[in-house]
Design an enzyme around this catalytic site. Structure first.
Site, mmCIF file in Angstrom:
data_model
loop_
_atom_site.group_PDB
_atom_site.id
_atom_site.type_symbol
_atom_site.label_atom_id
_atom_site.label_comp_id
_atom_site.label_asym_id
_atom_site.label_seq_id
_atom_site.Cartn_x
_atom_site.Cartn_y
_atom_site.Cartn_z
ATOM 1 N N ASP A 1 0.823 -1.220 0.000
ATOM 2 C CA ASP A 1 0.000 0.000 0.000
ATOM 3 C C ASP A 1 0.858 1.271 0.000
ATOM 4 O O ASP A 1 0.677 2.150 0.846
ATOM 5 C CB ASP A 1 -0.920 0.014 1.229
ATOM 6 C CG ASP A 1 -1.662 -1.287 1.415
ATOM 7 O OD1 ASP A 1 -2.140 -1.834 0.409
ATOM 8 O OD2 ASP A 1 -1.768 -1.759 2.564
ATOM 9 N N GLU B 1 -11.121 1.228 -2.390
ATOM 10 C CA GLU B 1 -10.415 1.539 -1.141
ATOM 11 C C GLU B 1 -9.195 2.393 -1.454
ATOM 12 O O GLU B 1 -9.037 2.899 -2.569
ATOM 13 C CB GLU B 1 -9.998 0.233 -0.451
ATOM 14 C CG GLU B 1 -9.169 -0.678 -1.344
ATOM 15 C CD GLU B 1 -8.952 -2.062 -0.765
ATOM 16 O OE1 GLU B 1 -9.170 -2.247 0.452
ATOM 17 O OE2 GLU B 1 -8.552 -2.960 -1.516
#
Length: 524
Positions: free
Chosen positions: A32, A197
């Protein structure tokens, strides 16, 4: 010549030395990722989940060559994280530079949104501040508009709150310490972008942009939303997908723009046991939409590149890669190391002569006495597709239950360990119904000093070895395939444990650990 020298010492180098780079730019589990440029410096951060110290900060001068410079926090808040919490902890952080400060926001899905700031990204970072207590709020990104208003956009974790396809936004105090409004829906991906997301927010040429991955980790894609109004409504466009490339799920990352006018997108790819490794895509703009990668189809959706010309940063910089090997001659642990939970200073000490001393720690109370449940395992990431780890151990046992060793850690794991009888090879799993371990093989040894080695080949196939002289290495156990953990890749770990209820004085001195890409090992 310089490139060859570096390759002998490092496991993976993205810089090809000829003005081009290869993907991934980081062949390691920097999940991420988010990235910013401040002047002619670049900074990248990533998820750290339950490991500590947490949220590594990496620095680069050219977006290709990176080194670790700090962590945002030393320990996770709450005693809850003093025990191993696989998959919990710090998720999907964002980094920004605003009014002379560096800001990092991240979600702990079971507790809320946290923030820290620093004047220097190498630290120190301010103690963690709870911005909003909430269960299931994740992937927060701060945004300061031209009028001084501040906002926070975020997503949701289905595992905690049952939502996985909505992005919401709140007004925020300009100092980032609290939210000023209830969350408002800015995008619902239910129709075309399930599991949306990881939002990252930007403003460019009068448009507000939210870059957000969708569709799930491996099968997903990168979506970009844009609007003339901060709360929308937002148009959506897929800008990057796997297509015919070998790069699955090319998404979740950050956009960075250079002084030269170039734009680049850094994201991850899930490689199972290797973790979520980091790629970089060139970006160009058409009609105020970013066009990523290359080989765009008729809808201008691009595919990831495997090799490309390096970013134009005005000059060439030295080839670097995050640290792996450690001679343990410094006063602090190398920044590549993380513990499996909140750590304690009494677990270890460093000495220039003896190296890293790990003191035998008892298994947690009410545990199944397996390594998967131990917070005191010291780990680092897999650094390349093929590599070899060798370490020198001097074991000092004070109890028949003491052991110290080298582990390849994941949901399934294997390790070799010194104990009072010699060297043992153990396989374990922490999957349901309960964690278990099984002894596979034991070798008698007369020496308390031994060299332990693991060789990792393509597809994360591992083989353990040992030696009493550091020259002739013998196989122990069969080859096995490393397995990923919960949201993370497999890890290389060092440990010293005991089954005594009270800590004893047993310990192991790890003189050094060396990680190399030196081809096949000839075993006797």
């Amino acid at each position: 010549m310089k490139l060859n020298t570096v390759k002998e010492k490092q496991s993976w180098i993205a810089d090809l030395g000829n003005g081009y780079y290869q993907n991934p730019i980081l062949f390691a589990d920097y999940s991420d990722p988010d990235v910013i440029r401040v002047g002619d410096d670049f900074y990248l951060i990533s998820s750290s989940f339950a490991s500590t110290p947490g949220i590594p900060v990496l620095h680069s001068k050219d977006l290709v060559n990176w080194e670790i410079i700090s962590h945002v926090f030393d320990r996770l808040p709450y005693d809850y994280y003093d025990t191993v919490r696989h998959g919990a902890g710090a998720w999907a952080p964002s980094i920004r530079y605003h009014q002379g400060q560096y800001w990092v926001f991240f979600g702990i899905p079971d507790h809320g949104i946290f923030m820290s700031t620093a004047e220097n990204p190498a630290g120190p970072w301010a103690p963690l501040h709870l911005v909003k207590e909430a269960k299931g709020w994740i992937d927060p990104c701060p945004f300061w508009d031209d009028d001084g208003q501040a906002y926070l956009v975020f997503a949701f974790a289905k595992s905690r709150c049952g939502i996985k396809n909505k992005l919401k936004m709140c007004r925020m105090k300009p100092d980032g310490t609290a939210l000023l409004s209830d969350p408002e829906l800015v995008f619902d991906g239910n129709a075309n972008h399930p599991t949306i997301e990881g939002p990252k927010m930007y403003k460019r040429n009068g448009y507000y942009y939210i870059f957000a991955p969708a569709g799930g980790v491996k099968p997903g894609w990168q979506t970009v939303l844009r609007s003339k109004q901060v709360y929308g409504s937002y148009e959506d466009k897929i800008v990057l997908h796997q297509g015919k490339s070998p790069i699955n799920g090319p998404h979740q990352g950050g956009l960075v723009e250079l002084e030269s006018g170039e734009s680049w997108f850094i994201h991850f790819q899930d490689r199972d046991a290797y973790g979520r490794i980091v790629h970089m895509q060139p970006v160009r703009w058409e009609n105020d939409w970013p066009i990523m990668g290359h080989q765009q189809n008729e809808e201008n959706i691009g595919e990831p590149v495997l090799k490309w010309k390096k970013p134009n940063v005005g000059k060439e910089y030295p080839i670097k890669a995050p640290a792996t090997s450690d001679e343990f001659k410094e006063e602090i642990l190398g920044l590549q190391w993380q513990w499996e939970a909140n750590h304690k200073p009494e677990w270890y000490k460093l000495n220039e002569e003896t190296g890293l001393r790990l003191f035998a720690q008892p298994y947690p109370k009410n545990s199944h006495q397996t390594l998967a449940e131990c917070p005191h395992v010291l780990c680092q990431k897999f650094p390349a597709p093929v590599f070899t780890v060798t370490t020198k151990f001097s074991f000092h046992s004070s109890s028949p239950t003491d052991q110290a060793g080298l582990v390849i850690l994941g949901k399934e794991y294997e390790y070799i360990a010194l104990n009072s009888d010699g060297l043992v090879h153990v396989a374990g799993t922490r999957e349901n119904p309960m964690p278990i371990e099984e002894e596979k093989e034991q070798h008698l040894l007369d020496s308390s000093t031994v060299y332990l080695r693991v060789q990792v080949q393509e597809e994360a196939v591992c083989q353990f070895y040992y030696s009493v002289d550091g020259k002739d290495f013998l196989k122990i156990g069969d080859a096995f395939q490393a397995k990923k953990g919960h949201w993370v890749g497999a890890k290389i770990g060092l440990f010293c444990t005991t089954k005594e209820v009270q800590k004893d004085t047993g310990f192991v001195d790890v003189r050094w650990i060396r990680v190399e890409n030196n081809g096949m090992i000839t075993a006797k």
